[in-house]
Write an enzyme that holds these catalytic residues in place. Structure first.
Site, mmCIF file in Angstrom:
data_model
loop_
_atom_site.group_PDB
_atom_site.id
_atom_site.type_symbol
_atom_site.label_atom_id
_atom_site.label_comp_id
_atom_site.label_asym_id
_atom_site.label_seq_id
_atom_site.Cartn_x
_atom_site.Cartn_y
_atom_site.Cartn_z
ATOM 1 N N LYS A 173 0.847 -1.208 0.000
ATOM 2 C CA LYS A 173 0.000 0.000 0.000
ATOM 3 C C LYS A 173 0.880 1.254 0.000
ATOM 4 O O LYS A 173 1.634 1.476 0.948
ATOM 5 C CB LYS A 173 -0.884 0.037 1.254
ATOM 6 C CG LYS A 173 -1.923 1.152 1.162
ATOM 7 C CD LYS A 173 -2.583 1.470 2.487
ATOM 8 C CE LYS A 173 -1.944 2.635 3.192
ATOM 9 N NZ LYS A 173 -2.087 3.930 2.534
ATOM 10 N N GLU A 248 10.955 1.786 9.610
ATOM 11 C CA GLU A 248 11.816 2.943 9.297
ATOM 12 C C GLU A 248 10.992 4.176 9.630
ATOM 13 O O GLU A 248 10.025 4.480 8.920
ATOM 14 C CB GLU A 248 12.184 2.950 7.815
ATOM 15 C CG GLU A 248 12.978 1.739 7.350
ATOM 16 C CD GLU A 248 14.378 1.693 7.909
ATOM 17 O OE1 GLU A 248 14.887 2.747 8.342
ATOM 18 O OE2 GLU A 248 14.969 0.600 7.917
ATOM 19 N N CYS A 282 13.115 12.188 5.486
ATOM 20 C CA CYS A 282 13.389 11.774 6.866
ATOM 21 C C CYS A 282 14.850 12.046 7.242
ATOM 22 O O CYS A 282 15.194 12.113 8.411
ATOM 23 C CB CYS A 282 13.058 10.299 7.033
ATOM 24 S SG CYS A 282 13.876 9.270 5.808
ATOM 25 N N GLU A 383 9.714 16.268 15.283
ATOM 26 C CA GLU A 383 9.870 16.213 13.827
ATOM 27 C C GLU A 383 8.838 17.125 13.155
ATOM 28 O O GLU A 383 7.638 16.959 13.359
ATOM 29 C CB GLU A 383 9.687 14.783 13.326
ATOM 30 C CG GLU A 383 10.014 14.648 11.858
ATOM 31 C CD GLU A 383 9.754 13.254 11.303
ATOM 32 O OE1 GLU A 383 8.712 12.666 11.626
ATOM 33 O OE2 GLU A 383 10.593 12.781 10.515
HETATM 34 P P1 NDP Z 1 2.481 7.891 8.256
HETATM 35 O O1 NDP Z 1 3.002 7.116 9.398
HETATM 36 O O2 NDP Z 1 1.276 8.717 8.449
HETATM 37 O O3 NDP Z 1 2.125 6.936 7.039
HETATM 38 C C1 NDP Z 1 3.038 6.033 6.446
HETATM 39 C C2 NDP Z 1 2.266 4.958 5.715
HETATM 40 O O4 NDP Z 1 1.534 4.196 6.671
HETATM 41 C C3 NDP Z 1 1.213 5.506 4.739
HETATM 42 O O5 NDP Z 1 1.050 4.609 3.663
HETATM 43 C C4 NDP Z 1 -0.030 5.517 5.604
HETATM 44 O O6 NDP Z 1 -1.188 5.531 4.848
HETATM 45 C C5 NDP Z 1 0.155 4.230 6.376
HETATM 46 N N1 NDP Z 1 -0.567 4.153 7.644
HETATM 47 C C6 NDP Z 1 -1.055 5.164 8.412
HETATM 48 N N2 NDP Z 1 -1.684 4.650 9.497
HETATM 49 C C7 NDP Z 1 -1.568 3.307 9.423
HETATM 50 C C8 NDP Z 1 -2.001 2.222 10.244
HETATM 51 N N3 NDP Z 1 -2.699 2.420 11.359
HETATM 52 N N4 NDP Z 1 -1.721 0.965 9.866
HETATM 53 C C9 NDP Z 1 -1.018 0.742 8.740
HETATM 54 N N5 NDP Z 1 -0.599 1.717 7.898
HETATM 55 C C10 NDP Z 1 -0.864 2.982 8.247
HETATM 56 O O7 NDP Z 1 3.699 8.719 7.715
HETATM 57 P P2 NDP Z 1 3.694 9.799 6.556
HETATM 58 O O8 NDP Z 1 3.114 9.197 5.309
HETATM 59 O O9 NDP Z 1 3.117 11.050 7.089
HETATM 60 O O10 NDP Z 1 5.245 9.961 6.272
HETATM 61 C C11 NDP Z 1 6.044 10.828 6.964
HETATM 62 C C12 NDP Z 1 6.827 10.102 8.031
HETATM 63 O O11 NDP Z 1 7.600 9.069 7.464
HETATM 64 C C13 NDP Z 1 7.802 11.020 8.735
HETATM 65 O O12 NDP Z 1 7.750 10.788 10.110
HETATM 66 C C14 NDP Z 1 9.141 10.583 8.183
HETATM 67 O O13 NDP Z 1 10.225 10.837 9.025
HETATM 68 C C15 NDP Z 1 8.927 9.117 7.979
HETATM 69 N N6 NDP Z 1 9.882 8.594 7.029
HETATM 70 C C16 NDP Z 1 10.880 7.766 7.477
HETATM 71 C C17 NDP Z 1 11.847 7.300 6.607
HETATM 72 C C18 NDP Z 1 12.918 6.369 7.067
HETATM 73 O O14 NDP Z 1 13.525 5.744 6.223
HETATM 74 N N7 NDP Z 1 13.170 6.243 8.346
HETATM 75 C C19 NDP Z 1 11.846 7.707 5.187
HETATM 76 C C20 NDP Z 1 10.751 8.557 4.832
HETATM 77 C C21 NDP Z 1 9.809 8.990 5.723
HETATM 78 P P3 NDP Z 1 -1.901 6.927 4.470
HETATM 79 O O15 NDP Z 1 -0.849 7.883 4.050
HETATM 80 O O16 NDP Z 1 -2.789 6.542 3.387
HETATM 81 O O17 NDP Z 1 -2.583 7.378 5.723
#
Ligand code: NDP
Length: 479
Positions: A173, A248, A282, A383
């Site tokens: 997803k 991650e 990130c 963050e």
């Molecule tokens: P989210 O945690 O909101 O979402 C990440 C993914 O998880 C999306 O596909 C989201 O879907 C999905 N998701 C949300 N809630 C759930 C749940 N309860 N169960 C399963 N899946 C779920 O993060 P963001 O998309 O806002 O991304 C930003 C974050 O990602 C920042 O904190 C950033 O630091 C981190 N990040 C970390 C990286 C790393 O390598 N460490 C690299 C890049 C980003 P949907 O968007 O459809 O809600």
């Protein structure tokens, strides 16, 4: 443009026929609908993946490798279309999508296509006991991959390429905010001849579609990239089922600048490490610590350069800072700027929304530098994930090390110095999964990637990813 789920090799509507609006960050308008998939869709995808697994896991390494290379080549052939879609969906400048995001997605497929052919397992002779042990590295079965919106195809492919290379079938997803390139990728997978059911891409909300993947009892491993709070929530659901997890998560990375560094190179790179992709990486160095003797000079030079960054529509080749990904995200970032001021931070530049002519409803924000009075204020601890950095001076190595480590996160750190001994000392002591010295975001795909503390659990990249997506089984033969 409306998009569909890709299940069992076909594009299909969500079972309940529910849809979500997809917004374009560049102009704030709805430009399509995406499936609001439910548990039923995830189960359908799981069934397709389960059916495909026995045959896929038995393909030769060469067959798998060829298919992944074919996908990589098709991505390169369709660079312009993918870059346009990524830029439209995410708000990043098109040149960035074209130069970095899409080429990197192609590299991910090529890298793991090659890596799987080199993936060796160990053997141990039990000397004096007439026995030999060897390790089988077997695919897990059906695995789940969930990726965020900031680097949509880049991170999506970073998960599915090793999962497929290792012989798993996948239910994946992308973020509902940026689904376009994952949708387009499905077309390329069909064209490349990926057998049906091997990769299934289901669109929808995190809290329903994403959660249904995590909660599915037979999806045995989850590779997740996203926020720390979501990661913790996922871990809670997955733990009672003893799922394998790679998380991650977020970061609040220090960028530590010593007076003995190569100043010009540091300055140019620091502008990039602060504001690339609107600061929505990130790995961005969002806390800048500068040695006191060059602090005032740095402050003047940095702010001057930041003010020159052109904020504009993602399709404009001159744009350096595009649109933030969504309205709620823009509001969150603006809120942090307000908090920074309340905490007696001084906004040295930016801090305001920008109206881009012709695209007044887009989510644009001026790159913002906040001089903070202490390192423990919220804007320096939490963050923000937008075009906002904090700066403050330091006097000694010990002092800056303490401040660098005094956050809940530990993803990456950047050091600017030409002192080798200091580099060695500090690299050991900084709490982070990745330390860059005199550079930023230079990535070699063979290296382990991931964070410590609340930045995650596990490592991706190179053999680490192939290890995650396989189970090790020891076979002991007495002869
Ligand atoms: P989210 O945690 O909101 O979402 C990440 C993914 O998880 C999306 O596909 C989201 O879907 C999905 N998701 C949300 N809630 C759930 C749940 N309860 N169960 C399963 N899946 C779920 O993060 P963001 O998309 O806002 O991304 C930003 C974050 O990602 C920042 O904190 C950033 O630091 C981190 N990040 C970390 C990286 C790393 O390598 N460490 C690299 C890049 C980003 P949907 O968007 O459809 O809600």
């Amino acid at each position: 443009m409306n998009i569909k789920n890709y299940i069992n090799g076909k594009f299909v509507d969500p079972i309940d026929d529910e849809w979500i609006d997809n917004f374009c960050p560049g102009n704030g308008e709805i430009y399509g609908k995406i499936p609001n998939s439910s548990k039923k869709d995830i189960n359908k995808a799981y069934q397709a993946a389960k059916k495909a697994f026995p045959a896929w896991s038995q393909t030769t390494l060469e067959q798998r490798s060829r298919l992944l290379i074919k996908i990589s080549e098709l991505l390169e052939d369709n660079l312009q279309q993918f870059a346009e879609a990524e830029s439209l969906d995410n708000g990043k400048p098109i040149w960035l999508a074209k130069a970095v995001d899409i080429p990197r997605a192609a590299s991910n497929f090529r890298f793991f296509a090659n890596a799987i052919t080199q993936f060796a397992s160990e053997s141990h002779e039990s000397v004096g006991q007439d026995a030999i042990n060897y390790t089988l590295r077997q695919p897990i079965g059906v695995v789940g991959c969930i990726s965020p919106w900031n680097l949509p195809l880049y991170l999506f492919s970073w998960k599915i390429a090793p999962a497929l290379a290792a012989g798993n079938c996948v239910v994946a997803k992308p973020s509902e905010v940026t689904p376009m390139t994952a949708f387009l990728l499905a077309e390329l997978c069909m064209e490349a001849g990926l057998p049906k059911g091997v990769l299934n891409i289901v669109h929808g909300l995190g809290s329903t579609t994403g959660q249904a993947i995590v909660a599915h009892p037979d999806i045995k491993a989850i590779s997740f990239t996203g926020g720390t709070a979501t990661g913790a929530h996922i871990a809670k659901i997955a733990a009672p089922m003893f799922k394998k997890l790679s998380l991650e998560l977020g970061g609040k990375n220090p960028n530590i600048i010593f007076a003995d560094c190569d100043y010009d190179e540091m300055l140019t790179t620091t502008v990039r490490s602060s504001f690339a992709n609107q600061g929505q990486i990130c790995l961005c160095g969002s806390r800048i610590f500068v040695e006191a003797s060059i602090y005032e000079k740095f402050k003047t030079d940095f702010v001057k350069k930041v003010k020159q960054l052109k904020v504009g529509h993602p399709s404009d080749p001159k744009t350096k800072v595009g649109a933030l990904v969504s309205k709620p995200h823009l509001e969150k970032v603006l809120d942090y700027i307000r908090i920074g001021k309340e905490e007696k931070g001084e906004v040295l530049c930016g801090g305001k929304q920008v109206k881009v002519k012709g695209y007044e409803k887009g989510y644009y924000l001026k790159p913002t530098v906040i001089e903070v009075p202490t390192d423990d204020c919220r804007v320096n601890q939490e963050e923000i994930f937008g075009p906002v950095v904090t700066i403050m001076p330091f006097d000694t190595e010990d002092e800056v090390l303490k401040m660098a480590n005094k956050v809940e996160y530990g993803l990456s750190a950047t050091l600017w110095t030409n002192d080798l001994k200091r580099t060695m000392r500090m690299s050991k002591q900084i709490q982070a999964g990745i330390v860059w010295v005199n550079t930023w975001m230079m990535r070699d795909l063979r290296t382990p990637f991931g964070g410590v503390k609340n930045s995650g659990v596990g490592r991706e990249g190179g053999l680490e990813a192939l290890r995650f997506f396989t189970e090790a089984k020891n076979v002991c033969i007495k002869y």
